[in-house]
Write a protein that holds these residues in place. Structure first.
Motif, mmCIF file in Angstrom:
data_model
loop_
_atom_site.group_PDB
_atom_site.id
_atom_site.type_symbol
_atom_site.label_atom_id
_atom_site.label_comp_id
_atom_site.label_asym_id
_atom_site.label_seq_id
_atom_site.Cartn_x
_atom_site.Cartn_y
_atom_site.Cartn_z
ATOM 1 N N GLY A 295 2.794 1.769 13.726
ATOM 2 C CA GLY A 295 4.017 2.476 14.066
ATOM 3 C C GLY A 295 5.078 2.445 12.982
ATOM 4 O O GLY A 295 6.192 2.948 13.184
ATOM 5 N N LEU A 296 4.747 1.903 11.826
ATOM 6 C CA LEU A 296 5.697 1.852 10.718
ATOM 7 C C LEU A 296 6.109 3.268 10.312
ATOM 8 O O LEU A 296 5.260 4.133 10.095
ATOM 9 N N ARG A 297 7.422 3.505 10.198
ATOM 10 C CA ARG A 297 7.910 4.847 9.873
ATOM 11 C C ARG A 297 8.524 4.946 8.483
ATOM 12 O O ARG A 297 8.361 5.955 7.794
ATOM 13 N N THR A 298 9.258 3.910 8.093
ATOM 14 C CA THR A 298 9.921 3.949 6.792
ATOM 15 C C THR A 298 9.830 2.588 6.115
ATOM 16 O O THR A 298 9.685 1.552 6.769
ATOM 17 N N VAL A 299 9.938 2.613 4.781
ATOM 18 C CA VAL A 299 10.016 1.400 3.981
ATOM 19 C C VAL A 299 11.152 1.596 2.987
ATOM 20 O O VAL A 299 11.284 2.674 2.397
ATOM 21 N N GLU A 300 11.975 0.563 2.804
ATOM 22 C CA GLU A 300 13.074 0.638 1.842
ATOM 23 C C GLU A 300 12.812 -0.279 0.654
ATOM 24 O O GLU A 300 12.132 -1.295 0.773
ATOM 25 N N THR A 301 13.362 0.094 -0.477
ATOM 26 C CA THR A 301 13.284 -0.739 -1.669
ATOM 27 C C THR A 301 14.556 -0.547 -2.471
ATOM 28 O O THR A 301 15.337 0.375 -2.212
ATOM 29 N N SER A 302 14.780 -1.415 -3.434
ATOM 30 C CA SER A 302 15.905 -1.251 -4.355
ATOM 31 C C SER A 302 15.467 -1.687 -5.741
ATOM 32 O O SER A 302 14.684 -2.629 -5.891
ATOM 33 N N ASN A 303 15.962 -0.971 -6.727
ATOM 34 C CA ASN A 303 15.654 -1.284 -8.126
ATOM 35 C C ASN A 303 16.853 -0.955 -8.988
ATOM 36 O O ASN A 303 17.605 -0.015 -8.701
ATOM 37 N N ALA A 304 17.003 -1.705 -10.061
ATOM 38 C CA ALA A 304 18.050 -1.390 -11.025
ATOM 39 C C ALA A 304 17.853 0.024 -11.553
ATOM 40 O O ALA A 304 16.717 0.457 -11.799
ATOM 41 N N GLU A 305 18.936 0.738 -11.725
ATOM 42 C CA GLU A 305 18.839 2.116 -12.214
ATOM 43 C C GLU A 305 18.197 2.176 -13.593
ATOM 44 O O GLU A 305 17.563 3.179 -13.947
ATOM 45 N N VAL A 306 18.318 1.101 -14.375
ATOM 46 C CA VAL A 306 17.754 1.108 -15.727
ATOM 47 C C VAL A 306 16.272 0.718 -15.747
ATOM 48 O O VAL A 306 15.647 0.765 -16.816
ATOM 49 N N ASN A 307 15.718 0.348 -14.618
ATOM 50 C CA ASN A 307 14.316 -0.057 -14.549
ATOM 51 C C ASN A 307 13.439 1.195 -14.452
ATOM 52 O O ASN A 307 12.917 1.543 -13.387
ATOM 53 N N ALA A 308 13.277 1.863 -15.573
ATOM 54 C CA ALA A 308 12.613 3.169 -15.586
ATOM 55 C C ALA A 308 11.169 3.087 -15.086
ATOM 56 O O ALA A 308 10.697 3.975 -14.363
ATOM 57 N N HIS A 309 10.452 2.033 -15.468
ATOM 58 C CA HIS A 309 9.045 1.942 -15.086
ATOM 59 C C HIS A 309 8.883 1.829 -13.574
ATOM 60 O O HIS A 309 8.114 2.582 -12.960
ATOM 61 N N MET A 310 9.606 0.896 -12.946
ATOM 62 C CA MET A 310 9.443 0.713 -11.515
ATOM 63 C C MET A 310 9.989 1.899 -10.737
ATOM 64 O O MET A 310 9.458 2.266 -9.684
ATOM 65 N N ASN A 311 11.035 2.533 -11.247
ATOM 66 C CA ASN A 311 11.542 3.724 -10.580
ATOM 67 C C ASN A 311 10.523 4.856 -10.629
ATOM 68 O O ASN A 311 10.385 5.630 -9.673
ATOM 69 N N ALA A 312 9.772 4.948 -11.723
ATOM 70 C CA ALA A 312 8.720 5.962 -11.810
ATOM 71 C C ALA A 312 7.598 5.677 -10.808
ATOM 72 O O ALA A 312 7.046 6.596 -10.195
ATOM 73 N N VAL A 313 7.261 4.398 -10.647
ATOM 74 C CA VAL A 313 6.254 4.029 -9.649
ATOM 75 C C VAL A 313 6.731 4.421 -8.255
ATOM 76 O O VAL A 313 5.972 5.001 -7.457
ATOM 77 N N ASN A 314 7.974 4.127 -7.949
ATOM 78 C CA ASN A 314 8.510 4.471 -6.634
ATOM 79 C C ASN A 314 8.565 5.982 -6.429
ATOM 80 O O ASN A 314 8.326 6.479 -5.321
ATOM 81 N N ASP A 315 8.888 6.720 -7.480
ATOM 82 C CA ASP A 315 8.845 8.185 -7.396
ATOM 83 C C ASP A 315 7.452 8.654 -7.010
ATOM 84 O O ASP A 315 7.288 9.539 -6.160
ATOM 85 N N ALA A 316 6.444 8.073 -7.631
ATOM 86 C CA ALA A 316 5.063 8.475 -7.361
ATOM 87 C C ALA A 316 4.685 8.202 -5.914
ATOM 88 O O ALA A 316 3.960 8.994 -5.286
ATOM 89 N N LEU A 317 5.164 7.102 -5.351
ATOM 90 C CA LEU A 317 4.838 6.770 -3.963
ATOM 91 C C LEU A 317 5.548 7.689 -2.981
ATOM 92 O O LEU A 317 5.098 7.836 -1.838
ATOM 93 N N GLY A 318 6.671 8.273 -3.392
ATOM 94 C CA GLY A 318 7.407 9.170 -2.516
ATOM 95 C C GLY A 318 8.773 8.669 -2.094
ATOM 96 O O GLY A 318 9.421 9.260 -1.217
ATOM 97 N N TYR A 319 9.251 7.598 -2.710
ATOM 98 C CA TYR A 319 10.577 7.086 -2.380
ATOM 99 C C TYR A 319 11.659 8.063 -2.844
ATOM 100 O O TYR A 319 11.542 8.676 -3.901
ATOM 101 N N ARG A 320 12.725 8.164 -2.053
ATOM 102 C CA ARG A 320 13.878 8.990 -2.427
ATOM 103 C C ARG A 320 15.140 8.150 -2.314
ATOM 104 O O ARG A 320 15.271 7.288 -1.444
#
Length: 332
Positions: A295-320
């Motif tokens: 029944g899981l509907r959403t997952v949240e995360t946080s990353n430093a704006e300068v962390n380009a690599h991890m932000n790209a990974v999160n983009d790929a997963l579908g995080y907004r």
């Protein structure tokens, strides 16, 4: 002002519930899942925590609680720091209640030898010149780091899953081990070694924090804390050919709210980067979370704006991105 400040015992259920209601009202305008469920707060705040001590503060006007404060002091490392949170009931803002809460929490922190204080402000993405920013500046807290709060809709993740698995193929040389909260004995020492590098590896901006050692005993104590409060830390480890832990990621789900999850730590040893381990580990933890909690509907995360690599990974997963988090710091 007829408002009194009182420290409350978190084991006093009635007082804690009133405190929780203030926080819920103060955060109701924010997107995502910004305030824990009552049943989680009821269990978590009174529970002993080997990693931190808390002070729970209330602003009371007559028989009503109109403000809520929280001070968290690390007990294992970074003993010069403390984290300050203050909330005011929406109908009682602009009366100086928030400032009084912050000032009182600072007094408590200073009395415990804490000289560097941290706090957080949440803004709409791209917003500037907001009331919370002005309040932070007026109370002496400067911006030390900026993060993006991001949310993943599970249905979006499912639609991307097969492509993500293909993109993570370079990680195939590593074994991926998953578990719920309690690390297998064979990996706990190496896992602790990796955890000890966290604050050296993630972007901290100007935050005054130092890395620390995570012995097997410390890992086990932290795990038992999570078990005791009903928080499931669904974890994936990347195991290198030599048997060492090369990376880790987790998704945390509370038993009191299995519709929402939160990413905790994602970390890859620098010696093992370049193999898509971050992506592979995140796919493994999200798959484990979905298998455990359908029944899981959403997952949240946080990353430093300068962390380009991890932000790209999160983009790929579908995080907004749903919010901007300002990490604040003040030296007393």
């Amino acid at each position: 002002m007829g408002v009194d400040l009182e420290q409350i015992n978190p084991r006093n259920q009635a007082a804690l519930r009133a405190w929780w209601e203030v926080g819920r009202a103060a955060t109701a305008h924010r997107p995502g899942n910004p305030w824990p469920a009552w049943e989680q707060t009821r269990v978590t705040l009174p529970a002993d925590d080997p990693e931190g001590a808390v002070t729970v503060l209330a602003a009371i006007d007559g028989r009503e609680m109109v403000g809520a404060g929280l001070l968290v002091r690390p007990l294992r490392d970074n003993l010069h720091t403390a984290t300050v949170d203050a909330y005011v009931r929406p109908d009682r803002t602009r009366e100086g209640i928030g400032r009084r809460l912050v000032e009182e929490l600072e007094v408590v922190a200073a009395g415990d030898g804490r000289r560097t204080l941290h706090a957080e402000v949440f803004l709409a993405p791209g917003a500037t010149g907001t009331g919370p920013e002005a309040f932070a500046a007026a109370t002496g807290y400067g911006v030390a780091s900026r993060e993006s709060i991001r949310e993943l809709a599970v249905d979006d993740y499912r639609s991307r899953h097969d492509r993500l698995v293909e993109e993570a193929a370079p990680a195939a040389a590593y074994d991926v081990v998953t578990f719920d909260t309690v690390c297998p004995d064979v990996h706990v020492e190496s896992f602790g070694r990796l955890l000890g590098t966290l604050l050296d590896e993630i972007p901290l901006g100007d935050l005054d924090l130092q890395a620390s050692a995570w012995s097997p005993e410390r890992v086990r104590a932290a795990e038992q804390r999570q078990v005791g409060i009903g928080r499931h830390v669904l974890t994936a480890l990347a195991i290198a050919p030599d048997g060492s832990v090369a990376g880790s990621s987790d998704v945390r789900v509370n038993e009191t709210d299995t519709a929402h999850g939160q990413v905790g730590i994602t970390l890859v040893d620098p010696a093992h980067r370049g193999h898509r381990l971050g992506l592979a580990l995140k796919v493994a933890t999200h798959d484990l979370a979905l298998a455990t909690y359908p029944g899981l509907r959403t997952v949240e995360t946080s990353n430093a704006e300068v962390n380009a690599h991890m932000n790209a990974v999160n983009d790929a997963l579908g995080y907004r991105t749903i919010e901007t988090l300002l990490e604040l710091q003040k030296v007393l």
